[in-house]
Each structure stands twice: as C-alpha cells, then as structure tokens.
Design a protein around this motif. Sequence first.
Motif, mmCIF file in Angstrom:
data_model
loop_
_atom_site.group_PDB
_atom_site.id
_atom_site.type_symbol
_atom_site.label_atom_id
_atom_site.label_comp_id
_atom_site.label_asym_id
_atom_site.label_seq_id
_atom_site.Cartn_x
_atom_site.Cartn_y
_atom_site.Cartn_z
ATOM 1 N N ARG A 182 -38.694 -50.793 -32.063
ATOM 2 C CA ARG A 182 -37.372 -50.471 -32.611
ATOM 3 C C ARG A 182 -36.763 -49.311 -31.833
ATOM 4 O O ARG A 182 -37.382 -48.241 -31.733
ATOM 5 N N THR A 183 -35.544 -49.548 -31.296
ATOM 6 C CA THR A 183 -34.879 -48.504 -30.506
ATOM 7 C C THR A 183 -34.216 -47.504 -31.437
ATOM 8 O O THR A 183 -33.591 -47.886 -32.437
ATOM 9 N N LYS A 184 -34.287 -46.263 -31.097
ATOM 10 C CA LYS A 184 -33.722 -45.199 -31.915
ATOM 11 C C LYS A 184 -32.256 -44.983 -31.557
ATOM 12 O O LYS A 184 -31.879 -45.057 -30.404
ATOM 13 N N ASN A 185 -31.395 -44.785 -32.592
ATOM 14 C CA ASN A 185 -29.970 -44.539 -32.376
ATOM 15 C C ASN A 185 -29.796 -43.217 -31.642
ATOM 16 O O ASN A 185 -30.253 -42.168 -32.120
ATOM 17 N N PRO A 186 -29.152 -43.245 -30.444
ATOM 18 C CA PRO A 186 -29.069 -42.006 -29.654
ATOM 19 C C PRO A 186 -28.096 -40.982 -30.227
ATOM 20 O O PRO A 186 -28.064 -39.846 -29.762
ATOM 21 N N TYR A 187 -27.221 -41.372 -31.201
ATOM 22 C CA TYR A 187 -26.210 -40.478 -31.742
ATOM 23 C C TYR A 187 -26.712 -39.827 -33.016
ATOM 24 O O TYR A 187 -27.404 -40.462 -33.816
ATOM 25 N N SER A 188 -26.301 -38.595 -33.203
ATOM 26 C CA SER A 188 -26.679 -37.875 -34.412
ATOM 27 C C SER A 188 -25.776 -38.278 -35.568
ATOM 28 O O SER A 188 -24.781 -38.992 -35.392
ATOM 29 N N LYS A 189 -26.095 -37.792 -36.724
ATOM 30 C CA LYS A 189 -25.323 -38.136 -37.911
ATOM 31 C C LYS A 189 -23.923 -37.560 -37.842
ATOM 32 O O LYS A 189 -22.939 -38.220 -38.216
ATOM 33 N N GLU A 190 -23.794 -36.331 -37.344
ATOM 34 C CA GLU A 190 -22.469 -35.726 -37.236
ATOM 35 C C GLU A 190 -21.588 -36.481 -36.249
ATOM 36 O O GLU A 190 -20.386 -36.692 -36.480
ATOM 37 N N GLU A 191 -22.206 -36.909 -35.140
ATOM 38 C CA GLU A 191 -21.437 -37.665 -34.151
ATOM 39 C C GLU A 191 -20.987 -39.010 -34.701
ATOM 40 O O GLU A 191 -19.867 -39.460 -34.453
ATOM 41 N N ALA A 197 -14.775 -41.167 -38.390
ATOM 42 C CA ALA A 197 -13.495 -40.551 -38.766
ATOM 43 C C ALA A 197 -12.407 -40.847 -37.731
ATOM 44 O O ALA A 197 -11.248 -41.098 -38.080
ATOM 45 N N ASP A 198 -12.782 -40.829 -36.442
ATOM 46 C CA ASP A 198 -11.805 -41.157 -35.396
ATOM 47 C C ASP A 198 -11.302 -42.581 -35.530
ATOM 48 O O ASP A 198 -10.094 -42.844 -35.388
ATOM 49 N N LYS A 199 -12.233 -43.489 -35.781
ATOM 50 C CA LYS A 199 -11.812 -44.880 -35.971
ATOM 51 C C LYS A 199 -10.891 -45.011 -37.183
ATOM 52 O O LYS A 199 -9.910 -45.755 -37.160
ATOM 53 N N GLN A 200 -11.262 -44.258 -38.257
ATOM 54 C CA GLN A 200 -10.415 -44.315 -39.444
ATOM 55 C C GLN A 200 -9.020 -43.781 -39.152
ATOM 56 O O GLN A 200 -8.004 -44.328 -39.599
ATOM 57 N N LYS A 201 -8.968 -42.682 -38.358
ATOM 58 C CA LYS A 201 -7.661 -42.144 -37.980
ATOM 59 C C LYS A 201 -6.879 -43.117 -37.115
ATOM 60 O O LYS A 201 -5.667 -43.272 -37.272
ATOM 61 N N GLN A 202 -7.583 -43.778 -36.193
ATOM 62 C CA GLN A 202 -6.898 -44.757 -35.340
ATOM 63 C C GLN A 202 -6.335 -45.904 -36.179
ATOM 64 O O GLN A 202 -5.197 -46.338 -35.987
ATOM 65 N N ARG A 203 -7.163 -46.376 -37.112
ATOM 66 C CA ARG A 203 -6.671 -47.463 -37.976
ATOM 67 C C ARG A 203 -5.500 -46.994 -38.831
ATOM 68 O O ARG A 203 -4.528 -47.742 -39.028
ATOM 69 N N GLU A 204 -5.589 -45.771 -39.320
ATOM 70 C CA GLU A 204 -4.481 -45.245 -40.118
ATOM 71 C C GLU A 204 -3.226 -45.083 -39.269
ATOM 72 O O GLU A 204 -2.102 -45.375 -39.727
#
Length: 571
Positions: A182-191, A197-204
């Motif tokens: 199983r590959t580990k997600n390279p991004y942290s929780k904050e990222e 949030a960026d995607k949500q802003k883009q959609r908004e």
Amino acid sequence: PEPKKEATGATKFVSKQPQLPQRSRPRCAPAVSMSVASSPSSLSSSEHHLRDKENKSSRRPQSTWASTKAASKSSSLRVDDDNDDSDSDTSWLASFSKSVPSHSRKKTQPMSSSLAKHQNVSAVTKPKASSALHLQSDDDDDDSLCRDKKQKAPKKWNGEKRGGAKRLTTQKNDGNDRPIARTKNPYSKEEREAAKADKQKQREAVRLAKQREKEEAKQRKDDERQQRKAADEIAKFQKKRSRKEAACAKGKFANEEVAVLMEPALLNHATFGVDARFQEEDYRAYPFPSALSCLSVQWVRRDYLDGGAKEAMKLVNSRKLEEVEHVNSLAVVFDTPHDFIDLIQQDESSPNESFHQEDDDYPKLEDWLLRLVHGWRAAWKKTEADRPRIYLILYQVQDALDKAWVNHRSRGRGPKPPNTEQLQDAILWMLIQFQIEVVHCYTREDVAKELTKMTRFMANARYQKEATELTCVLKIKSQVSDMAPQYERAKDIWMRQVRQVPRVSQEMAKSFCRFYPTARSLWEAYQSDEYSMDEKQVLVANCFGSRNSQIKLSNMFYRIFNSQNPEELLS
C-alpha cells in the motif's frame, strides 16, 4: 481402491473421494474410475452394445458443439500405463487439447460431470496395451474452473480516489499471491485540507461567475424589453400625434381651440342665456372682466396639440399673453337700447338748423369708439398700429326709437330722439370710418345666436381658404381617369382650358379640339410662316362647329396666344 466384482466377472475400481460442498455455480465433478476389459470376451452384452454405438457415432461427422464435447471428454482422461508411457500419453493429450478452439473450451462442461452420467461405461479414447486406466488425481490444480478462480486476484486498496470515495480495484500479480504494498499518501492533512479548500473556492468562483452571467443576461433582456417597450410607446405616441395633427389641419378640433372671453354680466345674463347656448354648441366660454366699461366679447386661441382653449385660458389668467394667439376682434353688446341711442344723439345748441341736416358727424359715438380702442390696446399690450375689428350687437334699438318718438309726440316737448334715417346714417358712418359692423337683434335668442355664429367664424377662419378669382370659375370635371395615357390627359386638360374662354360651350370646345387637339398644335399653327397675320386672326373661325363663322372668337384666341400686353381685355 477396493475391487468390486460383478456378475460377469469383470473387475471395476471405484474411487472413494470426499464429497465437496454444494455451490451455487457448477463445480468440478469428481473423477469417475473407468476400466478397460482385458479381453473382449470379458465384456458384457450391454457394454458391447454401447461400444458399437460409440464407434458408429465417431464415424459420423459431428457438429462443432459435439466435437468440442468429445474433445473435452478425451482431454479429461489420463491413461496411466504401468510400462512408463505417461510421457506419450501427456503429449497426445496436449496435442489434442490444442486442436480444440479456445471459445469451445470455455463453453464445454468438465469431463468429470459428463462421465458421471455413464459410470458403468468404459470409454476407450486411445488404444493401449495397458491393462487398466488409472483416474486423475482429485487435485484442484487440474480443474479448469478451479484454476480460473485461483487466477482471480484478491481486491486490494490502491490508494486512489474518485469522486471523494475510496475505490477497490482488482489487480493481478502474474499468478503471485503476495499482497501489493500500500502506497502512502505523500501529502499531509493540512495540505489536503488546503487543496480541498482551494477546489471549493474554485467551484464557488465558477458558480458565482455563472450566476453573474445569468444575472447579466437577464438584465440585458430586461433592458432590451424596456427599450422595445419605450420605442413602442414613442411610436404609438408619434402615430397618435400624427393622426391628431392631420385632424387639426382639417379643423376637426377648431371648437376646442378657441376660448371665448366674456364679461361676467353678459355670460350670466338671465335674458339672453348665452352660457347655455355656448354649451350646446360645445364652445368654451369663460368669464373675463375686460375693464372696457361695456359688455364685451373677445377670443383667444391655442392649438389643440398644445392644450387648446383650456391652456389658453390658464395663460391669460397668469398674464402670459404673449404665449396665446389673440384674435383681433371685439364684439360689444348693447343690452339697453338707450345706451346706443344716446351715442348717436346730435347737439342742438347750434343756431343753424341746417347743421343737423348737413353734418353727418357723431362726436359722442366717435369719442366712445376711440376710448374703446385705447382700452383694448392697453389690456392686450398692443401698439398704435394694431386696431381691432369691432362688431356692435344692438338689441331692440329700432323698437326703442319708435317708442321714443311716440312718447315725444305725446308730450310735445323735450329733445327730439334720433329717427330711423339718422340711425342708418350712423351705422354707415361707422362702417366707412372705422370698418365697424352692426348687427340688429330683435329677440333675446338672437343675441346668443349671433355670438355663437361669430365664435364659429373665429374658430374656422384659420382653416378656410381665401376666396380668389378662380373660386368664381366653374369647376369642370375631368373626362378621363388619372391612369389614362399622358396624351389623353393632355387633350382633356386642353379642352377644359378652351371652355374657360368666354362664349365657348362644351360642344364648341369638343369641335375645336378635333382640329387642334393640344395647345402645342395651335401654337405651332400660329408660329407657322404659311399664313399672314390677317389669316392667323381668322384661322380658327370655322372650327367651333357652328354654321356662322366665329371671327370674333378666332380673334380672341389669336390675342390669347400672341398678345404682349398682360392688361389687354379679351372681350
């Protein structure tokens, strides 16, 4: 396995295998032991019959499905020879399985399930010197269905996401059953939260942009609708105004354009009933104190499109006299006959009695007229060059003179009243000196009637054509239509012009036009050098269709076309 003896003496080996649990889908049937008799004599009659039947069916051509079934049956058998012939048997079986198509192998049933129906039958697929055929091992590795199931890899988590939900995928490891790391997600929780949030802003932002575009499109549609509505209203107003202008040009609203300014005492006069008469005639009469010391009537007008009589009266009351059109006419009503009789009374103080007979001057009347004109100029801010057209309405003045003479004769003393001749002389004097017209009224209804007639004349004077000399000429109708050829219309116009010459009737004009159908033809005849001047004067004498020669008419036509004096009389 333990041998089992039958009645015929043949030995049959039965494989004892554990029963597999039942499944919902077909599974591999247990292998069935088969034996081959050591000799043909050891087979029973039923076995001989079945072998013959199988031999006959093998000689017949089989269909694809039958050949596939037979191939699958033969491929599921393994010939076990005690003399180490397994290699040859395996090669034969492999070569036979290759000859069967792949799609046929998938659809065929396992051989074990087909042989289970004939447990007592020994099928010989390959002649062999061995004494017996050993059955296959019951291992699941040789079962095609079990092999397929083993080849299916377990479901592993590959760490991918689709639409916000986790997804399980089936991955193959080339037959290796080791689990995938199983590959580990390279991004942290904050990222991840920031990316979310960026995607949500883009959609908004996209949603707000679309909403803004919809609102702008709606606003544009509303603006276009309002513009079309305003344009339609303007076009409707212009069309309505053009119709009104055409109607006003013809004088259809003339009665609503004139306001009658009348003294309150005359408008509310109980004897004459002027107010009721004006209402019946649909004229606008307004009380207006003129300060002229008489019962005066005046008129002002304003175009119907600019408000008409009502707007004109408002401007007069606000003393904006320059914005209204004042009619230079003034009517004065003498409701008491003696008021006018006193004005034409002459002075008897002169010793010369012949003075009254020879002198036609009326100083009292003249002084009153001058004061009236001066007051009118002051009220309307007129100049010395402006002078009103005055109308005098005399109510029962003639009857009052007759009564005055009767009373004077009965008394036998006192000043003599003017007689009828003096009254007529005073009327003519006013007409000649001041262009004043006098109207006699003998009943009280005549006063209102005359005032109404004057108002109608003032209202329609703007739309009446001025009478000219052509008004007195007989209007001759055209004999051809407007769609007739140009030459025919020219002939008709020429004939009507000929009829305007004195003493030329319609029949004479028709006869004349047969000789000279157009004015150009007669002009060219007069300009020709073939005739002398005397001959030209009598050129058309015999062209009028009469027995007598019309020499005078011919001379008249010659002078019309050739005279150089515009003042010359034709007759």
